[in-house]
Write an enzyme that holds these catalytic residues in place. Structure first.
Site, PDB file in Angstrom:
ATOM      1  N   HIS A  44       0.845  -1.198   0.000  1.00 23.54           N
ATOM      2  CA  HIS A  44       0.000   0.000   0.000  1.00 23.54           C
ATOM      3  C   HIS A  44       0.878   1.244   0.000  1.00 23.54           C
ATOM      4  O   HIS A  44       1.791   1.362   0.800  1.00 23.54           O
ATOM      5  CB  HIS A  44      -0.889   0.030   1.256  1.00 23.54           C
ATOM      6  CG  HIS A  44      -1.992  -0.985   1.237  1.00 23.54           C
ATOM      7  ND1 HIS A  44      -3.037  -0.957   2.110  1.00 23.54           N
ATOM      8  CD2 HIS A  44      -2.211  -2.039   0.411  1.00 23.54           C
ATOM      9  CE1 HIS A  44      -3.857  -1.955   1.840  1.00 23.54           C
ATOM     10  NE2 HIS A  44      -3.377  -2.636   0.827  1.00 23.54           N
ATOM     11  N   TYR A 171      -9.115   5.182   7.765  1.00 23.80           N
ATOM     12  CA  TYR A 171      -9.327   5.540   9.168  1.00 23.80           C
ATOM     13  C   TYR A 171     -10.376   6.646   9.206  1.00 23.80           C
ATOM     14  O   TYR A 171     -10.180   7.709   8.614  1.00 23.80           O
ATOM     15  CB  TYR A 171      -8.036   6.082   9.796  1.00 23.80           C
ATOM     16  CG  TYR A 171      -6.948   5.052   9.996  1.00 23.80           C
ATOM     17  CD1 TYR A 171      -6.106   4.684   8.944  1.00 23.80           C
ATOM     18  CD2 TYR A 171      -6.750   4.462  11.235  1.00 23.80           C
ATOM     19  CE1 TYR A 171      -5.093   3.738   9.141  1.00 23.80           C
ATOM     20  CE2 TYR A 171      -5.743   3.515  11.436  1.00 23.80           C
ATOM     21  CZ  TYR A 171      -4.920   3.160  10.392  1.00 23.80           C
ATOM     22  OH  TYR A 171      -3.933   2.233  10.585  1.00 23.80           O
ATOM     23  N   PRO A 263      -4.030  -0.125  19.042  1.00 26.16           N
ATOM     24  CA  PRO A 263      -3.813  -0.596  17.662  1.00 26.16           C
ATOM     25  C   PRO A 263      -3.856   0.483  16.577  1.00 26.16           C
ATOM     26  O   PRO A 263      -3.429   0.225  15.453  1.00 26.16           O
ATOM     27  CB  PRO A 263      -4.938  -1.610  17.457  1.00 26.16           C
ATOM     28  CG  PRO A 263      -5.972  -1.267  18.478  1.00 26.16           C
ATOM     29  CD  PRO A 263      -5.252  -0.668  19.632  1.00 26.16           C
ATOM     30  N   LYS A 267       1.277  -0.498  15.119  1.00 24.05           N
ATOM     31  CA  LYS A 267       2.695  -0.533  15.468  1.00 24.05           C
ATOM     32  C   LYS A 267       3.129  -1.777  16.246  1.00 24.05           C
ATOM     33  O   LYS A 267       4.324  -2.077  16.327  1.00 24.05           O
ATOM     34  CB  LYS A 267       3.048   0.701  16.313  1.00 24.05           C
ATOM     35  CG  LYS A 267       3.074   1.984  15.526  1.00 24.05           C
ATOM     36  CD  LYS A 267       4.284   2.036  14.623  1.00 24.05           C
ATOM     37  CE  LYS A 267       4.161   3.061  13.528  1.00 24.05           C
ATOM     38  NZ  LYS A 267       4.381   2.537  12.193  1.00 24.05           N
ATOM     39  N   TYR A 355       4.082   6.430  10.154  1.00 23.07           N
ATOM     40  CA  TYR A 355       3.263   5.281   9.776  1.00 23.07           C
ATOM     41  C   TYR A 355       4.090   4.230   9.044  1.00 23.07           C
ATOM     42  O   TYR A 355       3.982   3.033   9.341  1.00 23.07           O
ATOM     43  CB  TYR A 355       2.084   5.724   8.903  1.00 23.07           C
ATOM     44  CG  TYR A 355       0.968   4.710   8.901  1.00 23.07           C
ATOM     45  CD1 TYR A 355      -0.185   4.889   9.660  1.00 23.07           C
ATOM     46  CD2 TYR A 355       1.065   3.527   8.149  1.00 23.07           C
ATOM     47  CE1 TYR A 355      -1.200   3.943   9.675  1.00 23.07           C
ATOM     48  CE2 TYR A 355       0.061   2.573   8.163  1.00 23.07           C
ATOM     49  CZ  TYR A 355      -1.069   2.792   8.934  1.00 23.07           C
ATOM     50  OH  TYR A 355      -2.056   1.843   8.951  1.00 23.07           O
TER      51      TYR A 355
END
Ligand code: PHB
Length: 366
Positions: A44, A171, A263, A267, A355
């Site tokens: 991704h 998200y 979560p 990570k 990220y």
């Protein structure tokens, strides 16, 4: 020697995390277990943040030139087990470590296997036995500092046989709470809803879950979330937790035995791999040269990075969830922060850099 409390089948099928940082992928590949991951992992190049009925893409490739890979944790576990058995190194399944007898001169672990009690003497102990394992409690309480935070919400998570509604992770911040669209493959969606920490899963029949996901993830452009058979449901509590030090004598704590992250931001698994990397390098140095110096620095080297990942996970969690008793002021602060993060290149880059994973080796910095 590896002592695993569960059966091989259990650890190879238990659904856990699914997002690998690029550094994690590199380590697995360099360790000779990256072949299937490279073939089957889904790369991704970004994620979507959705709020106010609109999606905003954070383009990792454009911002930091890196990507993430979706590949289920149990698949990583399968690959690691196969590799280890391939070179005939022992793994004892259904072998339960009961007690650590000594963690200084010659560590010894007492364990149960095949209905009888055994003992192994070793040079070092890698405590990779999770939050509820025996390794952390084996360290005298007065020697450990615990830093933690509990969140007043949890995640209700499902796995469903339906192709993911979006090709990247989404998200969502909504007045009714957070929602996340993730996946395990091109056929299996993983979806989450923020819920109360004491939520009873019995109150969530499948229809209610899909309905709530649709409400939170709706966009002005008419986002369509197809449903499909749900084959797993569960509630995940949210907690931040750090142990310091992460070592005592020749006992080292790794992964969830030493730290837990909420979560949001994915990570947990990646942090565990980073600990493994630091410990492995220390062990290699010891067996090559006899120097214990890198092992003495284990805690310091791990925690410097752990705290940055804690900060990121805490920040993502705070930005994207509704806390109890939030009023219109806090709602607008959430929206302003999300608007800023998605519109400012500096802020988007901060999110992207964290990220995809902070670098492992920048002396003095990470
Ligand atoms: C997951 O797919 O389980 C997942 C993905 C991203 C997160 C957390 C969990 O931030």
């Amino acid at each position: 020697m590896v002592l695993e409390r569960h059966s091989r089948e259990y650890v190879e099928t238990r659904v856990r995390a699914g997002v690998l940082e690029q550094g994690t992928v590199d380590i697995l590949r360099d360790s000779g277990v990256g072949e299937r991951l490279e073939r089957e992992g889904l790369q991704h190049q970004g994620v979507e943040l959705r709020f106010g009925g609109q999606g905003h893409r954070i383009d990792f490739q454009d911002l930091v030139g890196k990507s993430i890979t979706v590949y289920a944790q149990q698949e990583v576990v399968k690959d690691l087990i196969a590799a280890r058995l391939g070179y005939e190194a022992p793994i004892y399944f259904e072998a339960e470590a009961m007690q650590i007898q000594e963690y200084d001169a010659q560590p010894r672990i007492q364990y149960q296997f095949d209905g009888t009690s055994h003992e192994i003497a070793c040079d070092f102990i890698a405590g990779c036995d999770g939050f509820h394992g025996i390794c952390r409690p084996a360290i005298p309480a007065g020697q450990l500092q615990i830093h933690e935070r509990h969140y007043p919400f949890a995640w209700l998570g499902i796995l469903a046989h339906v192709p993911p509604a979006s090709h990247e992770l989404t998200y969502t911040y909504h007045e009714r709470g957070f929602a996340l669209l993730s996946m395990r493959s091109l056929e299996v969606s993983r979806l989450y809803l923020q819920c109360a920490p004491d939520e009873n899963i019995e109150n969530w029949p499948d229809d209610r879950i899909w309905q709530e996901l649709r409400t939170r993830m709706a966009t002005q452009e008419g986002f369509v979330l197809r449903d499909g058979p749900i084959f797993q449901k569960g509630i995940t509590p949210m907690r931040s937790f750090v142990t310091s030090p992460m070592q005592f004598g020749k006992l080292f704590l790794l992964g969830d035995a030493a730290h837990i992250v909420p979560p949001t931001g994915a990570k947990g698994l990646n942090l565990a791999v980073a600990d493994v990397r630091v410990l492995t390098r220390g062990l290699v140095e010891f067996y090559k040269t006899g120097s214990l110096e890198p092992l003495r620095q284990y805690t310091e080297r791990c925690l410097r990075r752990v705290w940055k990942c804690q900060r990121f996970s805490w920040w993502m969690t705070s930005m994207l969830h509704r806390f109890p008793n939030e009023d219109s002021f806090s709602h607008n602060i959430h929206l302003a922060e999300l608007d800023y993060v998605t519109r400012s290149r500096a802020a988007s880059t901060t999110l992207a850099e964290n990220y995809v994973g902070l670098p492992f080796d920048t002396p003095g910095l990470f």
